[in-house]
Design a protein around this motif. Structure first.
Motif, PDB file in Angstrom:
ATOM      1  N   PHE A 101     -67.099 -25.380 -29.544  1.00 50.34           N
ATOM      2  CA  PHE A 101     -66.455 -24.193 -28.984  1.00 50.34           C
ATOM      3  C   PHE A 101     -65.703 -23.367 -30.042  1.00 50.34           C
ATOM      4  O   PHE A 101     -65.298 -22.239 -29.774  1.00 50.34           O
ATOM      5  CB  PHE A 101     -65.470 -24.600 -27.877  1.00 50.34           C
ATOM      6  CG  PHE A 101     -66.125 -25.320 -26.737  1.00 50.34           C
ATOM      7  CD1 PHE A 101     -66.964 -24.647 -25.866  1.00 50.34           C
ATOM      8  CD2 PHE A 101     -65.952 -26.691 -26.563  1.00 50.34           C
ATOM      9  CE1 PHE A 101     -67.587 -25.311 -24.820  1.00 50.34           C
ATOM     10  CE2 PHE A 101     -66.560 -27.354 -25.523  1.00 50.34           C
ATOM     11  CZ  PHE A 101     -67.383 -26.673 -24.650  1.00 50.34           C
ATOM     12  N   PRO A 125     -72.485 -22.230 -27.293  1.00 50.30           N
ATOM     13  CA  PRO A 125     -72.026 -22.627 -25.934  1.00 50.30           C
ATOM     14  C   PRO A 125     -71.690 -21.425 -25.062  1.00 50.30           C
ATOM     15  O   PRO A 125     -71.910 -21.461 -23.845  1.00 50.30           O
ATOM     16  CB  PRO A 125     -70.784 -23.479 -26.220  1.00 50.30           C
ATOM     17  CG  PRO A 125     -70.929 -23.918 -27.623  1.00 50.30           C
ATOM     18  CD  PRO A 125     -71.663 -22.836 -28.339  1.00 50.30           C
ATOM     19  N   TYR A 136     -74.481 -20.908 -22.102  1.00 51.04           N
ATOM     20  CA  TYR A 136     -74.005 -21.489 -20.840  1.00 51.04           C
ATOM     21  C   TYR A 136     -72.890 -20.656 -20.175  1.00 51.04           C
ATOM     22  O   TYR A 136     -72.960 -20.361 -18.980  1.00 51.04           O
ATOM     23  CB  TYR A 136     -73.491 -22.915 -21.085  1.00 51.04           C
ATOM     24  CG  TYR A 136     -74.521 -23.835 -21.675  1.00 51.04           C
ATOM     25  CD1 TYR A 136     -75.540 -24.364 -20.885  1.00 51.04           C
ATOM     26  CD2 TYR A 136     -74.490 -24.164 -23.035  1.00 51.04           C
ATOM     27  CE1 TYR A 136     -76.505 -25.205 -21.435  1.00 51.04           C
ATOM     28  CE2 TYR A 136     -75.448 -25.006 -23.589  1.00 51.04           C
ATOM     29  CZ  TYR A 136     -76.447 -25.514 -22.789  1.00 51.04           C
ATOM     30  OH  TYR A 136     -77.409 -26.335 -23.328  1.00 51.04           O
ATOM     31  N   VAL A 194     -70.488 -26.056 -16.626  1.00 52.31           N
ATOM     32  CA  VAL A 194     -69.905 -27.218 -17.310  1.00 52.31           C
ATOM     33  C   VAL A 194     -70.912 -28.367 -17.406  1.00 52.31           C
ATOM     34  O   VAL A 194     -71.027 -29.021 -18.443  1.00 52.31           O
ATOM     35  CB  VAL A 194     -68.628 -27.677 -16.575  1.00 52.31           C
ATOM     36  CG1 VAL A 194     -68.179 -29.038 -17.084  1.00 52.31           C
ATOM     37  CG2 VAL A 194     -67.522 -26.658 -16.767  1.00 52.31           C
ATOM     38  N   MET A 200     -73.675 -27.854 -20.006  1.00 54.53           N
ATOM     39  CA  MET A 200     -73.029 -27.721 -21.311  1.00 54.53           C
ATOM     40  C   MET A 200     -72.519 -29.077 -21.798  1.00 54.53           C
ATOM     41  O   MET A 200     -72.688 -29.438 -22.968  1.00 54.53           O
ATOM     42  CB  MET A 200     -71.872 -26.718 -21.196  1.00 54.53           C
ATOM     43  CG  MET A 200     -71.219 -26.360 -22.499  1.00 54.53           C
ATOM     44  SD  MET A 200     -70.242 -24.856 -22.321  1.00 54.53           S
ATOM     45  CE  MET A 200     -69.139 -25.307 -20.970  1.00 54.53           C
ATOM     46  N   SER A 201     -71.888 -29.824 -20.899  1.00 52.22           N
ATOM     47  CA  SER A 201     -71.374 -31.137 -21.275  1.00 52.22           C
ATOM     48  C   SER A 201     -72.514 -32.085 -21.631  1.00 52.22           C
ATOM     49  O   SER A 201     -72.400 -32.880 -22.570  1.00 52.22           O
ATOM     50  CB  SER A 201     -70.545 -31.713 -20.124  1.00 52.22           C
ATOM     51  OG  SER A 201     -70.121 -33.011 -20.416  1.00 52.22           O
ATOM     52  N   TYR A 205     -73.803 -31.280 -25.211  1.00 49.94           N
ATOM     53  CA  TYR A 205     -72.902 -31.479 -26.359  1.00 49.94           C
ATOM     54  C   TYR A 205     -72.237 -32.852 -26.336  1.00 49.94           C
ATOM     55  O   TYR A 205     -71.070 -32.995 -26.709  1.00 49.94           O
ATOM     56  CB  TYR A 205     -71.837 -30.387 -26.390  1.00 49.94           C
ATOM     57  CG  TYR A 205     -72.412 -29.039 -26.764  1.00 49.94           C
ATOM     58  CD1 TYR A 205     -72.751 -28.753 -28.086  1.00 49.94           C
ATOM     59  CD2 TYR A 205     -72.632 -28.076 -25.801  1.00 49.94           C
ATOM     60  CE1 TYR A 205     -73.302 -27.535 -28.427  1.00 49.94           C
ATOM     61  CE2 TYR A 205     -73.172 -26.853 -26.122  1.00 49.94           C
ATOM     62  CZ  TYR A 205     -73.514 -26.593 -27.430  1.00 49.94           C
ATOM     63  OH  TYR A 205     -74.068 -25.381 -27.761  1.00 49.94           O
ATOM     64  N   THR A 223     -66.902 -33.592 -21.443  1.00 47.52           N
ATOM     65  CA  THR A 223     -66.515 -33.060 -20.127  1.00 47.52           C
ATOM     66  C   THR A 223     -65.139 -32.413 -20.162  1.00 47.52           C
ATOM     67  O   THR A 223     -64.947 -31.302 -19.636  1.00 47.52           O
ATOM     68  CB  THR A 223     -66.529 -34.199 -19.093  1.00 47.52           C
ATOM     69  OG1 THR A 223     -67.792 -34.870 -19.153  1.00 47.52           O
ATOM     70  CG2 THR A 223     -66.303 -33.653 -17.700  1.00 47.52           C
ATOM     71  N   SER A 266     -65.187 -29.105 -22.056  1.00 50.69           N
ATOM     72  CA  SER A 266     -65.895 -28.063 -21.309  1.00 50.69           C
ATOM     73  C   SER A 266     -65.048 -27.544 -20.149  1.00 50.69           C
ATOM     74  O   SER A 266     -64.938 -26.323 -19.936  1.00 50.69           O
ATOM     75  CB  SER A 266     -67.224 -28.614 -20.780  1.00 50.69           C
ATOM     76  OG  SER A 266     -68.051 -29.028 -21.835  1.00 50.69           O
TER      77      SER A 266
END
Length: 312
Positions: free
Chosen positions: A53, A59, A63, A228, A231-232, A235, A239, A242
């Motif tokens: 991030f 990201p 997302y 989330v 994305m979680s 990567y 959690t 995100s």
């Protein structure tokens, strides 16, 4: 020493308050340490979880931005439809005709009593059974429908409370110069009640933005919070990171809405379009109208107008 508002504490009360403060501080520190230790032991605070991030735009572009766009679309459509619909039902509840008040009141109370999530689920099933709407856009339709039905009923009560917050003298003065009921509403009551309604309307806008997340949780609507999960997964199960980034975006968006509405409210009040009354959410989720300094309104619950107020 005794002030006007309360009695000054004695020595025993001071010692007791110091003890309570110390216990609360120790308890809070223990909870924070427990949370930190839990997250740290599971690796959620490792830099590798947060790095995407701060070192890459992927990201956000892959997302977060698509979800953010869908959240804005759903919230904007809901507000644009719900606001005029709520105004119509709010004015209808003030009609001189009993049957109009009865129908409007029944509709408003019915949809206010149903949770917005149930309205979304009903709408989604109805679109699936009785329409040809594509399954790709059906969640958006269902989310907007649920938000419109619920929030229009709430906005109707806000409009009704804002109009009732005006002094009776406004209506009497309009009648004295020969205005009809429709003219009184359009040119006298609605323009002046806008500033009183604005804080409550902004609160409802914030609720609309947050409630779009219900569509992501139950209808697979790809809004901001729903971003989330993929994305979680992409990567390394970050959690907490995100959720934190998404929460910050929600806070920033709602803060921008509140700030813009505050600026607009101050501008309208400087333009002397207000009586000074303000409608906002009261205890227990209801609405109440409070008096501004120098104003003549003091109502709560049934929104009755107090004495005072000027002409039109």
């Amino acid at each position: 020493m005794t002030s006007v508002l309360y009695d000054a504490q004695g020595p025993r009360a001071k010692r007791r308050n110091i003890l309570y403060t110390a216990l609360f501080t120790v308890g809070l520190a223990a909870v924070l340490w427990w949370v930190y230790d839990g997250l740290s032991s599971k690796g959620q605070l490792d830099w590798v979880k947060w790095e995407p991030f701060f070192t890459s735009t992927q990201p956000y572009t892959t997302y977060i931005w698509p979800g953010f766009q869908n959240t804005l679309i759903a919230a904007s459509l809901s507000l644009v439809i719900a606001l005029p619909l709520g105004a119509v039902f709010g004015i209808a509840r003030l009609s001189d005709h009993a049957w109009v008040r009865g129908v409007a009141g029944t509709v408003v109370e019915f949809f206010r009593a149903i949770p917005v999530l149930i309205l979304m689920l009903f709408a989604n099933q109805a679109y699936a059974d009785f329409t040809d709407i594509s399954s790709d856009v059906r969640p958006l339709y269902a989310v907007v429908t649920g938000l419109v039905l619920y929030n229009a009923s709430v906005l109707a009560e806000i409009v009704r409370a804002g109009i009732l917050s005006l002094p009776q003298g406004q209506t009497d003065a309009a009648k004295a110069i020969g205005m009809r009921k429709g003219q009184t509403m359009r040119f006298v009551l609605l323009p002046q009640s806008v500033t009183a309604m604005l804080p409550a309307i902004v609160s409802q806008m914030v609720v609309i933005v947050k409630d779009t997340a219900l569509g992501g949780a139950m209808l697979n609507f790809s809004e901001l919070l729903a971003s989330v999960r993929p994305m979680s997964a992409n990567y390394g199960a970050n959690t907490i990171a995100s959720f934190t980034i998404v929460a910050v975006i929600f806070v920033a968006l709602n803060f921008a809405l509140t700030s813009a509405a505050g600026w607009l409210e101050r501008k309208l009040r400087r333009g002397k379009k207000s009586t000074g009354a303000v409608v906002h959410a009261g205890p227990g989720g209801g609405l109440e109208t409070v008096e501004a300094p120098g104003g003549g309104i003091s109502t709560q619950g049934d929104f009755k107008s107090g004495a005072g107020g000027g002409g039109i």
